[in-house]
Design an enzyme around this catalytic site. Structure first.
Site, PDB file in Angstrom:
ATOM      1  N   ARG A 110       0.942  -1.204  -0.145  1.00  0.00           N
ATOM      2  CA  ARG A 110      -0.010  -0.036  -0.135  1.00  0.00           C
ATOM      3  C   ARG A 110       0.947   1.378  -0.086  1.00  0.00           C
ATOM      4  O   ARG A 110       1.682   1.488   0.818  1.00  0.00           O
ATOM      5  CB  ARG A 110      -1.001  -0.032   1.226  1.00  0.00           C
ATOM      6  CG  ARG A 110      -1.717   1.408   1.442  1.00  0.00           C
ATOM      7  CD  ARG A 110      -2.572   1.159   2.737  1.00  0.00           C
ATOM      8  NE  ARG A 110      -3.229   2.433   2.823  1.00  0.00           N
ATOM      9  CZ  ARG A 110      -4.556   2.551   2.497  1.00  0.00           C
ATOM     10  NH1 ARG A 110      -5.270   1.568   1.876  1.00  0.00           N
ATOM     11  NH2 ARG A 110      -5.345   3.684   2.658  1.00  0.00           N
ATOM     12  N   CYS A 130     -15.905   4.695   0.757  1.00  0.00           N
ATOM     13  CA  CYS A 130     -14.650   3.825   1.419  1.00  0.00           C
ATOM     14  C   CYS A 130     -14.082   3.999   2.659  1.00  0.00           C
ATOM     15  O   CYS A 130     -13.114   3.409   3.310  1.00  0.00           O
ATOM     16  CB  CYS A 130     -13.493   3.767   0.227  1.00  0.00           C
ATOM     17  SG  CYS A 130     -13.009   5.161  -0.294  1.00  0.00           S
ATOM     18  N   ARG A 179     -13.962  -5.631   3.430  1.00  0.00           N
ATOM     19  CA  ARG A 179     -12.772  -5.392   3.099  1.00  0.00           C
ATOM     20  C   ARG A 179     -11.924  -6.797   3.187  1.00  0.00           C
ATOM     21  O   ARG A 179     -11.366  -7.171   2.429  1.00  0.00           O
ATOM     22  CB  ARG A 179     -12.076  -4.189   3.585  1.00  0.00           C
ATOM     23  CG  ARG A 179     -12.410  -2.931   3.053  1.00  0.00           C
ATOM     24  CD  ARG A 179     -12.258  -2.665   1.629  1.00  0.00           C
ATOM     25  NE  ARG A 179     -10.904  -2.999   1.140  1.00  0.00           N
ATOM     26  CZ  ARG A 179      -9.754  -1.870   1.617  1.00  0.00           C
ATOM     27  NH1 ARG A 179     -10.060  -1.056   2.439  1.00  0.00           N
ATOM     28  NH2 ARG A 179      -8.477  -2.427   1.394  1.00  0.00           N
ATOM     29  N   HIS A 237      -7.561   1.084  -6.638  1.00  0.00           N
ATOM     30  CA  HIS A 237      -7.606   0.436  -5.271  1.00  0.00           C
ATOM     31  C   HIS A 237      -8.598  -0.903  -5.650  1.00  0.00           C
ATOM     32  O   HIS A 237      -9.563  -0.892  -5.253  1.00  0.00           O
ATOM     33  CB  HIS A 237      -8.585   1.517  -4.602  1.00  0.00           C
ATOM     34  CG  HIS A 237      -8.476   1.278  -3.153  1.00  0.00           C
ATOM     35  ND1 HIS A 237      -7.897   0.215  -2.481  1.00  0.00           N
ATOM     36  CD2 HIS A 237      -9.134   1.995  -2.069  1.00  0.00           C
ATOM     37  CE1 HIS A 237      -8.034   0.408  -1.155  1.00  0.00           C
ATOM     38  NE2 HIS A 237      -8.589   1.322  -0.700  1.00  0.00           N
ATOM     39  N   ASP A 290     -16.088   9.721  -1.711  1.00  0.00           N
ATOM     40  CA  ASP A 290     -14.535   9.486  -1.241  1.00  0.00           C
ATOM     41  C   ASP A 290     -14.208  10.919  -0.709  1.00  0.00           C
ATOM     42  O   ASP A 290     -14.891  12.102  -0.981  1.00  0.00           O
ATOM     43  CB  ASP A 290     -13.539   9.055  -2.130  1.00  0.00           C
ATOM     44  CG  ASP A 290     -12.372   8.374  -1.519  1.00  0.00           C
ATOM     45  OD1 ASP A 290     -12.518   8.396  -0.106  1.00  0.00           O
ATOM     46  OD2 ASP A 290     -11.427   8.218  -2.341  1.00  0.00           O
ATOM     47  N   GLN A 304     -10.480  -2.745  -2.758  1.00  0.00           N
ATOM     48  CA  GLN A 304     -11.708  -2.074  -2.257  1.00  0.00           C
ATOM     49  C   GLN A 304     -12.866  -2.410  -3.286  1.00  0.00           C
ATOM     50  O   GLN A 304     -13.790  -2.325  -2.855  1.00  0.00           O
ATOM     51  CB  GLN A 304     -11.474  -0.483  -2.359  1.00  0.00           C
ATOM     52  CG  GLN A 304     -12.636   0.209  -1.948  1.00  0.00           C
ATOM     53  CD  GLN A 304     -12.977   0.173  -0.402  1.00  0.00           C
ATOM     54  OE1 GLN A 304     -12.087   0.426   0.231  1.00  0.00           O
ATOM     55  NE2 GLN A 304     -14.139   0.022  -0.233  1.00  0.00           N
TER      56      GLN A 304
END
Length: 340
Positions: A107, A271, A316, A134, A230, A137
């Site tokens: 990440r 998210c 997730r 991502h 987001d 996600q």
């Protein structure tokens, strides 16, 4: 037979609709096993490196719990433990880690770093987030949609806000691959890059997904089964907050925008983290400075029954578990599932 074995999961566009649907369905299956307390240690004895240039709550927690549930041993390496290109090249780091670990999560900032890790480590590498994509996600997001609506076919997902960040990119291409209509409402300067849109349009031509990129938030929201947003400023992004807030305030998810979907059944996704109240230090500072009650989503919508953000967050872990299990586990997955 395992169609996925040894593959890395770097970005959605590397996978077909059948493959992504399999990951979603397997995540739902693993969630069911977990709820029934049925062991599923497909990765017993494996060692997993978790590389974090960017800090995280959900991604780190999800990978750690997923690894433990699968019988693997996760090792966290933060930004002070790994210094790509600083003291050691990415290629050298990849070779060393690949000789010790069975799989690597990354990440961070640059997509080319996660790609180099996959090229040089010799083990599956999973993208926990980069500036471009991502993908873990997305499995959680479309899993949440499938759990709620029963099917993804014919759904419309509207994303509003910063339309050129990694989440917007990923939603656009994943929806296009899966045949889910994607609407993006964003100001012109924050719309998806032409290269990303071209990839999405090519995938949509195959799947039949309808894509809409517009500056009009009401037009974007019309007919949406899910409204998604987001944060307005991504981690590490240096922008003028006042200018960004002024630009994106018309795209805030609030009762007015929700009503413009024209549907009572619309769900809300985010998210996380979300600036929906003043209960965070940064949120309190920003909201006080600009005299606002919320940024990208208002608290009443965030706390409503239509908001599935915490189901989405919990998913997730199951999504990441699915990705790790199929790429590193000795599972029998019939090849016929993926013939289109």
């Amino acid at each position: 037979m395992n169609h996925f074995y040894g593959k890395s999961f770097l970005k959605e566009i590397d996978f077909s609709a059948a493959e992504i649907n399999y990951l979603i369905d397997f995540a739902i299956h693993l969630k069911s096993l977990k709820e029934q307390h049925i062991p599923h240690q497909y990765l017993a004895g494996k060692n997993i490196a978790l590389l974090f240039e960017k800090s995280s709550t959900r991604t780190r927690s999800a990978f750690t719990v997923a690894a433990n549930d699968l019988g693997a041993y996760p090792e966290f390496l933060g930004k002070n433990d790994i210094q790509f290109g600083n003291k050691e090249s990415v290629a050298d780091t990849a070779k060393v880690l690949g000789s010790m670990f069975d799989g690597i999560e990354f990440r961070g900032f640059k997509q080319k770093v996660v790609a180099a890790l996959a090229a040089d480590s010799g083990v599956p590498v999973w993208n926990g987030l980069t500036d471009d994509w991502h993908p873990t996600q997305m499995i959680a997001d479309f899993m949440t949609l499938k759990e709620h609506f029963g099917s993804l076919t014919g759904l419309t997902l509207t994303y509003v806000g910063d339309g050129h960040n990694n989440v917007a990119n990923s939603l656009l291409v994943t929806g296009a691959i899966l045949g889910v209509n994607i609407h993006i409402g964003a100001p012109t300067e924050l719309q998806p890059a032409a290269a990303v849109l071209a990839v999405a349009q090519k995938a949509a031509a195959r799947s039949g997904a309808k894509l809409l990129i517009t500056t009009d938030p009401a037009a974007a929201a019309k007919g949406a089964d899910a409204l998604y947003t987001d944060v307005w400023v991504s981690m590490g992004e240096e922008v003028d907050y006042a200018e960004r807030i002024k630009l994106l305030l018309p795209y805030q998810i609030n009762p007015k925008l929700l009503a413009q979907t024209g549907k009572k059944s619309t769900i809300i996704l985010h998210c996380l983290p979300a600036f929906h109240d003043t209960h965070t230090t940064i949120g309190a500072q920003l909201l006080h400075k600009y005299q606002l009650d919320a940024l990208e989503i208002t608290d009443d919508v965030f706390q409503s029954k239509q908001a599935l953000v915490f189901q989405e967050a919990a998913n997730r872990m199951h999504a990441i578990k699915s990705i790790m299990a199929v790429t590193l586990g000795n599972l029998f997955i019939p090849e016929s599932i993926f013939t289109e």
